[in-house]
Motif scaffolding. Structure first.
Motif, PDB file in Angstrom:
ATOM      1  N   MET A   5       0.807  -1.283   0.030  1.00 53.43           N
ATOM      2  CA  MET A   5      -0.101   0.077   0.002  1.00 53.43           C
ATOM      3  C   MET A   5       0.626   1.337  -0.030  1.00 53.43           C
ATOM      4  O   MET A   5       2.088   1.178   0.659  1.00 53.43           O
ATOM      5  CB  MET A   5      -0.903   0.007   1.240  1.00 53.43           C
ATOM      6  N   ALA A   6       0.687   2.193  -0.853  1.00 50.31           N
ATOM      7  CA  ALA A   6       1.275   3.584  -0.851  1.00 50.31           C
ATOM      8  C   ALA A   6       1.084   4.251   0.707  1.00 50.31           C
ATOM      9  O   ALA A   6       0.213   3.849   1.372  1.00 50.31           O
ATOM     10  CB  ALA A   6       0.541   4.406  -1.738  1.00 50.31           C
ATOM     11  N   THR A   7       2.106   5.047   0.842  1.00 49.93           N
ATOM     12  CA  THR A   7       2.238   5.701   2.003  1.00 49.93           C
ATOM     13  C   THR A   7       0.983   6.993   1.943  1.00 49.93           C
ATOM     14  O   THR A   7       0.904   7.259   0.992  1.00 49.93           O
ATOM     15  CB  THR A   7       3.728   6.420   2.229  1.00 49.93           C
ATOM     16  N   TRP A   8       0.952   7.741   2.986  1.00 52.11           N
ATOM     17  CA  TRP A   8      -0.039   8.669   3.025  1.00 52.11           C
ATOM     18  C   TRP A   8       0.552   9.821   2.389  1.00 52.11           C
ATOM     19  O   TRP A   8      -0.275  10.807   1.492  1.00 52.11           O
ATOM     20  CB  TRP A   8      -0.210   9.254   4.591  1.00 52.11           C
ATOM     21  N   VAL A   9       1.831   9.940   2.279  1.00 50.17           N
ATOM     22  CA  VAL A   9       2.637  11.050   1.369  1.00 50.17           C
ATOM     23  C   VAL A   9       1.984  10.861   0.045  1.00 50.17           C
ATOM     24  O   VAL A   9       1.760  11.849  -0.721  1.00 50.17           O
ATOM     25  CB  VAL A   9       3.993  11.170   1.576  1.00 50.17           C
ATOM     26  N   THR A  10       2.184   9.622  -0.620  1.00 50.41           N
ATOM     27  CA  THR A  10       1.908   9.391  -1.902  1.00 50.41           C
ATOM     28  C   THR A  10       0.427   9.550  -1.938  1.00 50.41           C
ATOM     29  O   THR A  10      -0.009  10.244  -3.379  1.00 50.41           O
ATOM     30  CB  THR A  10       2.016   7.780  -2.109  1.00 50.41           C
ATOM     31  N   HIS A  11      -0.583   9.325  -1.338  1.00 51.91           N
ATOM     32  CA  HIS A  11      -2.039   9.572  -1.331  1.00 51.91           C
ATOM     33  C   HIS A  11      -2.036  11.050  -1.583  1.00 51.91           C
ATOM     34  O   HIS A  11      -2.750  11.600  -2.109  1.00 51.91           O
ATOM     35  CB  HIS A  11      -2.627   9.036  -0.301  1.00 51.91           C
ATOM     36  N   PHE A  12      -1.341  11.719  -0.494  1.00 49.46           N
ATOM     37  CA  PHE A  12      -1.330  13.093  -0.624  1.00 49.46           C
ATOM     38  C   PHE A  12      -1.132  13.858  -1.899  1.00 49.46           C
ATOM     39  O   PHE A  12      -1.610  14.712  -2.408  1.00 49.46           O
ATOM     40  CB  PHE A  12      -0.632  13.764   0.562  1.00 49.46           C
ATOM     41  N   ARG A  13       0.179  13.404  -2.554  1.00 49.17           N
ATOM     42  CA  ARG A  13       0.479  13.999  -3.593  1.00 49.17           C
ATOM     43  C   ARG A  13      -0.463  13.697  -4.993  1.00 49.17           C
ATOM     44  O   ARG A  13      -0.577  14.522  -5.738  1.00 49.17           O
ATOM     45  CB  ARG A  13       1.830  13.447  -4.091  1.00 49.17           C
ATOM     46  N   ILE A  14      -0.885  12.444  -5.023  1.00 48.01           N
ATOM     47  CA  ILE A  14      -1.874  12.052  -6.005  1.00 48.01           C
ATOM     48  C   ILE A  14      -3.296  13.049  -5.865  1.00 48.01           C
ATOM     49  O   ILE A  14      -3.843  13.720  -6.957  1.00 48.01           O
ATOM     50  CB  ILE A  14      -2.357  10.811  -5.883  1.00 48.01           C
ATOM     51  N   THR A  15      -3.677  13.256  -4.376  1.00 48.24           N
ATOM     52  CA  THR A  15      -4.973  14.258  -4.329  1.00 48.24           C
ATOM     53  C   THR A  15      -4.543  15.575  -4.780  1.00 48.24           C
ATOM     54  O   THR A  15      -5.421  16.254  -5.393  1.00 48.24           O
ATOM     55  CB  THR A  15      -5.107  14.056  -2.673  1.00 48.24           C
ATOM     56  N   GLU A  16      -3.425  16.099  -4.572  1.00 46.17           N
ATOM     57  CA  GLU A  16      -2.939  17.447  -4.912  1.00 46.17           C
ATOM     58  C   GLU A  16      -2.961  17.537  -6.490  1.00 46.17           C
ATOM     59  O   GLU A  16      -3.654  18.422  -7.229  1.00 46.17           O
ATOM     60  CB  GLU A  16      -1.597  17.586  -4.564  1.00 46.17           C
ATOM     61  N   LYS A  17      -2.664  16.414  -7.206  1.00 47.04           N
ATOM     62  CA  LYS A  17      -2.621  16.466  -8.566  1.00 47.04           C
ATOM     63  C   LYS A  17      -4.204  16.447  -8.933  1.00 47.04           C
ATOM     64  O   LYS A  17      -4.580  17.056 -10.047  1.00 47.04           O
ATOM     65  CB  LYS A  17      -1.975  15.390  -9.325  1.00 47.04           C
ATOM     66  N   LEU A  18      -5.075  15.637  -8.575  1.00 48.82           N
ATOM     67  CA  LEU A  18      -6.384  15.553  -8.895  1.00 48.82           C
ATOM     68  C   LEU A  18      -6.969  16.694  -8.556  1.00 48.82           C
ATOM     69  O   LEU A  18      -7.954  17.478  -9.389  1.00 48.82           O
ATOM     70  CB  LEU A  18      -6.971  14.511  -8.074  1.00 48.82           C
ATOM     71  N   LEU A  19      -6.823  17.422  -7.495  1.00 46.77           N
ATOM     72  CA  LEU A  19      -7.393  18.659  -7.181  1.00 46.77           C
ATOM     73  C   LEU A  19      -7.152  19.873  -8.203  1.00 46.77           C
ATOM     74  O   LEU A  19      -7.887  20.723  -8.650  1.00 46.77           O
ATOM     75  CB  LEU A  19      -7.184  19.258  -5.757  1.00 46.77           C
ATOM     76  N   ILE A  34      -8.791  14.717   3.416  1.00 47.60           N
ATOM     77  CA  ILE A  34      -8.876  13.989   4.284  1.00 47.60           C
ATOM     78  C   ILE A  34      -9.466  12.512   3.910  1.00 47.60           C
ATOM     79  O   ILE A  34      -8.663  11.456   4.639  1.00 47.60           O
ATOM     80  CB  ILE A  34     -10.135  14.617   5.565  1.00 47.60           C
ATOM     81  N   GLY A  35     -10.261  12.627   3.097  1.00 45.94           N
ATOM     82  CA  GLY A  35     -10.669  11.035   2.697  1.00 45.94           C
ATOM     83  C   GLY A  35      -9.678  10.311   1.998  1.00 45.94           C
ATOM     84  O   GLY A  35      -9.619   9.134   2.171  1.00 45.94           O
ATOM     85  N   ASN A  36      -8.482  10.965   1.492  1.00 46.80           N
ATOM     86  CA  ASN A  36      -7.434  10.344   0.919  1.00 46.80           C
ATOM     87  C   ASN A  36      -6.236   9.907   1.801  1.00 46.80           C
ATOM     88  O   ASN A  36      -5.561   9.020   1.444  1.00 46.80           O
ATOM     89  CB  ASN A  36      -7.021  11.073  -0.254  1.00 46.80           C
ATOM     90  N   ILE A  37      -5.956  10.707   2.804  1.00 43.57           N
ATOM     91  CA  ILE A  37      -4.918  10.575   3.527  1.00 43.57           C
ATOM     92  C   ILE A  37      -5.402  10.097   5.017  1.00 43.57           C
ATOM     93  O   ILE A  37      -4.633   9.186   5.421  1.00 43.57           O
ATOM     94  CB  ILE A  37      -4.265  11.826   3.849  1.00 43.57           C
ATOM     95  N   GLY A  38      -6.531  10.031   5.481  1.00 41.80           N
ATOM     96  CA  GLY A  38      -7.013   9.660   6.666  1.00 41.80           C
ATOM     97  C   GLY A  38      -6.858   8.392   7.033  1.00 41.80           C
ATOM     98  O   GLY A  38      -6.133   7.819   7.918  1.00 41.80           O
ATOM     99  N   PRO A  39      -7.146   7.509   5.957  1.00 45.61           N
ATOM    100  CA  PRO A  39      -7.077   5.878   6.303  1.00 45.61           C
ATOM    101  C   PRO A  39      -5.837   5.501   6.516  1.00 45.61           C
ATOM    102  O   PRO A  39      -5.514   4.463   7.134  1.00 45.61           O
ATOM    103  CB  PRO A  39      -7.616   5.399   5.068  1.00 45.61           C
ATOM    104  N   ASP A  40      -4.672   6.228   6.128  1.00 46.57           N
ATOM    105  CA  ASP A  40      -3.316   5.569   6.268  1.00 46.57           C
ATOM    106  C   ASP A  40      -2.553   6.511   7.279  1.00 46.57           C
ATOM    107  O   ASP A  40      -1.184   6.529   7.260  1.00 46.57           O
ATOM    108  CB  ASP A  40      -2.484   5.662   4.853  1.00 46.57           C
ATOM    109  N   CYS A  41      -3.226   7.373   8.157  1.00 45.31           N
ATOM    110  CA  CYS A  41      -2.423   7.886   9.087  1.00 45.31           C
ATOM    111  C   CYS A  41      -2.444   7.343  10.556  1.00 45.31           C
ATOM    112  O   CYS A  41      -2.294   8.322  11.552  1.00 45.31           O
ATOM    113  CB  CYS A  41      -3.312   9.432   9.147  1.00 45.31           C
ATOM    114  N   GLY A  42      -2.661   6.171  10.757  1.00 46.64           N
ATOM    115  CA  GLY A  42      -2.877   5.554  12.027  1.00 46.64           C
ATOM    116  C   GLY A  42      -1.416   5.345  12.677  1.00 46.64           C
ATOM    117  O   GLY A  42      -0.274   5.835  11.893  1.00 46.64           O
ATOM    118  N   LEU A  43      -1.121   4.692  13.769  1.00 50.57           N
ATOM    119  CA  LEU A  43       0.169   4.474  14.402  1.00 50.57           C
ATOM    120  C   LEU A  43       0.670   3.141  13.957  1.00 50.57           C
ATOM    121  O   LEU A  43      -0.194   2.309  14.096  1.00 50.57           O
ATOM    122  CB  LEU A  43      -0.098   4.947  15.853  1.00 50.57           C
ATOM    123  N   ILE A  44       1.815   2.830  14.019  1.00 55.35           N
ATOM    124  CA  ILE A  44       2.255   1.445  14.206  1.00 55.35           C
ATOM    125  C   ILE A  44       2.473   0.950  15.343  1.00 55.35           C
ATOM    126  O   ILE A  44       3.333   1.431  16.117  1.00 55.35           O
ATOM    127  CB  ILE A  44       3.559   1.319  13.237  1.00 55.35           C
TER     128      ILE A  44
END
Length: 66
Positions: A1-15, A28-38
């Motif tokens: 799975m891609a990191t939250w940063v990858t999701h964020f960059r893709i989201t920026e391009k889409l916006l 939030i919908g694009n980065i939220g699911p991958d912002c948990g703790l390990i």
């Protein structure tokens, strides 16, 4: 799975393509699911079943919508 940063960059391009969406909710919908703790055992907290609305390994869109 891609990191939250990858999701964020893709989201920026889409916006930048000026999608007719609410920017805040879309981000939030694009980065939220991958912002948990390990956890110490290496597993994400909360688990993917919770953050990605999975039931039996499949995304449950009704749960997501609710």
């Amino acid at each position: 799975m891609a990191t939250w940063v990858t999701h964020f960059r893709i989201t920026e391009k889409l916006l930048k393509a000026e999608l007719p969406v609410s920017k805040i909710e879309f981000l939030i919908g694009n980065i939220g699911p991958d912002c948990g703790l390990i956890a110490k055992d290496g597993k994400p907290t909360p688990p993917k079943e919770t953050t990605h609305f999975e039931i039996d390994g499949n995304i449950n869109s009704d749960s997501f919508y609710q």
